[in-house]
Structure formats: structure tokens, C-alpha cells
Scaffold this motif. Structure first.
Motif, short mmCIF file in Angstrom:
data_model
loop_
_atom_site.label_atom_id
_atom_site.label_comp_id
_atom_site.label_asym_id
_atom_site.label_seq_id
_atom_site.Cartn_x
_atom_site.Cartn_y
_atom_site.Cartn_z
N GLN A 47 0.81 -1.21 0.00
CA GLN A 47 0.00 0.00 0.00
C GLN A 47 0.84 1.26 0.00
O GLN A 47 0.42 2.29 -0.49
N ASN A 86 -10.03 -6.38 -8.33
CA ASN A 86 -10.15 -5.63 -7.08
C ASN A 86 -10.76 -6.43 -5.95
O ASN A 86 -10.41 -6.21 -4.78
N VAL A 105 -8.79 -1.66 -3.51
CA VAL A 105 -9.12 -0.24 -3.40
C VAL A 105 -10.63 -0.11 -3.30
O VAL A 105 -11.34 -0.46 -4.25
N GLY A 108 -12.80 1.13 -6.23
CA GLY A 108 -12.02 1.03 -7.46
C GLY A 108 -12.70 0.15 -8.49
O GLY A 108 -13.62 -0.61 -8.17
N LEU A 151 -2.86 -2.72 -7.44
CA LEU A 151 -2.41 -1.44 -6.90
C LEU A 151 -1.47 -0.74 -7.86
O LEU A 151 -1.52 0.49 -8.03
N TYR A 154 -3.48 0.59 -10.78
CA TYR A 154 -4.32 1.68 -10.30
C TYR A 154 -3.52 2.97 -10.13
O TYR A 154 -3.93 4.05 -10.55
#
Length: 201
Positions: A47, A86, A105, A108, A151, A154
Motif C-alpha cells: 500500500q 479488485n 481499493v 475502485g 495497486l 491503479y
């Protein structure tokens, strides 16, 4: 003078039955080529690590692409993952961490594809000359690999790739995996010049 291209390449540390992780060994083999910057991927640091890697993608002197390499116990070829998902994360990682919401997320997209077309990338690599089979997948699983990939896609506007490699010796050596990885990344950079957006999932 042609501007040098730089790629961030990451591999994973040992986990579970994999006391030697083929992904990290393959990445390390490429250190000697001085083409790539590599970093060991820790289990619960995605993260913060992923945004830090991707936030520099638009700087003219830093990586144009992030490539993550992971090991898959069911893979018999070097596998190019087209997209990441996701939802559906249930398993804990090495640090006993699992997202509370079971997603990467909140809010997301359900699926994010890479800007690179993996079937085209696969077709550009001469697999017979490489001596390593290459395939394409649209499901990286719902463990740390898929989580990392999501991630990265994204945060990096799709300018990421995830490559799964088989365990060492099943059937390829570290040198063979490294050679395949290097060839694929060089093709990725060429392909990136012509691709402007991701396909839909």
C-alpha cells in the motif's frame, strides 16, 4: 543521443513452500545486465511501496514501466498477466495480513488491464529461440500477486505488467527465466511506444 529507458522490476521474497523464490532469483540474475533497478518485494508493504514506485513514472529520468515478477506453483510457462482484480481477497500473506474489505481499493474498478496487449507481446517474442514457453492469463489469482498488480495498475495508470514464472527447475533454470524476462521487458518497452491505452477487461 537516444534516451536510455529504465524499468522498475520487482520480485518476491520466499514464502510458504518456496524457500527459494524463482521470481526474485530471475530478477537478481538481471542485475548483472545493468538494465534494471530491482527491489525485494515485502509482503505487507504494497500500500505504500506501490504508490512510491508509480508516482515517479512521469518524471523524464525515471522508469517508464513497472514490471512485477511472481512465482506460480501451477505455471509451466512464463505467464503474462493481462489484468488485475479488485475483489475477492481472502487469504492472509506472510505477515498474516488480509484486507479487511477483501478488496484492493474501495470503490475502485472491478478489473484494471495493463496498457500493454499481452497477446501481441507474446507474439513478438521468438519462443523457440528463447527456449522458454510464454503464455497469457487474465487471472493472476486473489493473493499477493493480483493484489500487487492491481495497486500498481491503479496508481500507474495501467503502465505496469505482472509476469508469473514457474518454480525453479520446473522446468526452467534461473538463467533461462532471467533470459526470458530480459527479452520480454525489451519487447515491452518497444510495444509501449505504440500503445496508448488499455483494452477493456
Amino acid at each position: 543521443m537516444e534516451q536510455k529507458k529504465t524499468v522498475v522490476v520487482t520480485g518476491f521474497e520466499p514464502f510458504g513452500e518456496y524457500t527459494v523464490n524463482a521470481s526474485w532469483v530471475a530478477v537478481q540474475e538481471n542485475v548483472f545486465l545493468k538494465l534494471f533497478y530491482t527491489e525485494a518485494q515485502k509482503q505487507k508493504e504494497m500500500q505504500s511501496a506501490i504508490p512510491n514506485s508509480c508516482s515517479i513514472l512521469n518524471h523524464p529520468c525515471v522508469p517508464q514501466l513497472v514490471v512485477h515478477v511472481g512465482v506460480s506453483g501451477i505455471a509451466s510457462s512464463v505467464t503474462l498477466e493481462q489484468c488485475a482484480h479488485n475483489q475477492g481477497y481472502q487469504r492472509e500473506d506472510n505477515c498474516c495480513y488480509c484486507p479487511r474489505t477483501h478488496c484492493c481499493v474501495e470503490g475502485g474498478p472491478d478489473c484494471i488491464p495493463s496498457v500493454l496487449q499481452m497477446h501481441e507481446l507474446m507474439s513478438r517474442v521468438d519462443q523457440s529461440a528463447l527456449g522458454v514457453a510464454v503464455s497469457v492469463s487474465e487471472d493472476a489469482g486473489r493473493y499477493l500477486c493480483d493484489y500487487t498488480y492491481y495497486l500498481s495498475l491503479y496508481e500507474g495508470a495501467g503502465r505496469s505488467v505482472f509476469v508469473h514464472v514457474p518454480p525453479l527447475g520446473k522446468p526452467y533454470s534461473a538463467e533461462e527465466l532471467a533470459r526470458a524476462l530480459r527479452a520480454l521487458i525489451l519487447e515491452m518497452l518497444e510495444l509501449l511506444e505504440t500503445q496508448t491505452g488499455p483494452k477493456s477487461c
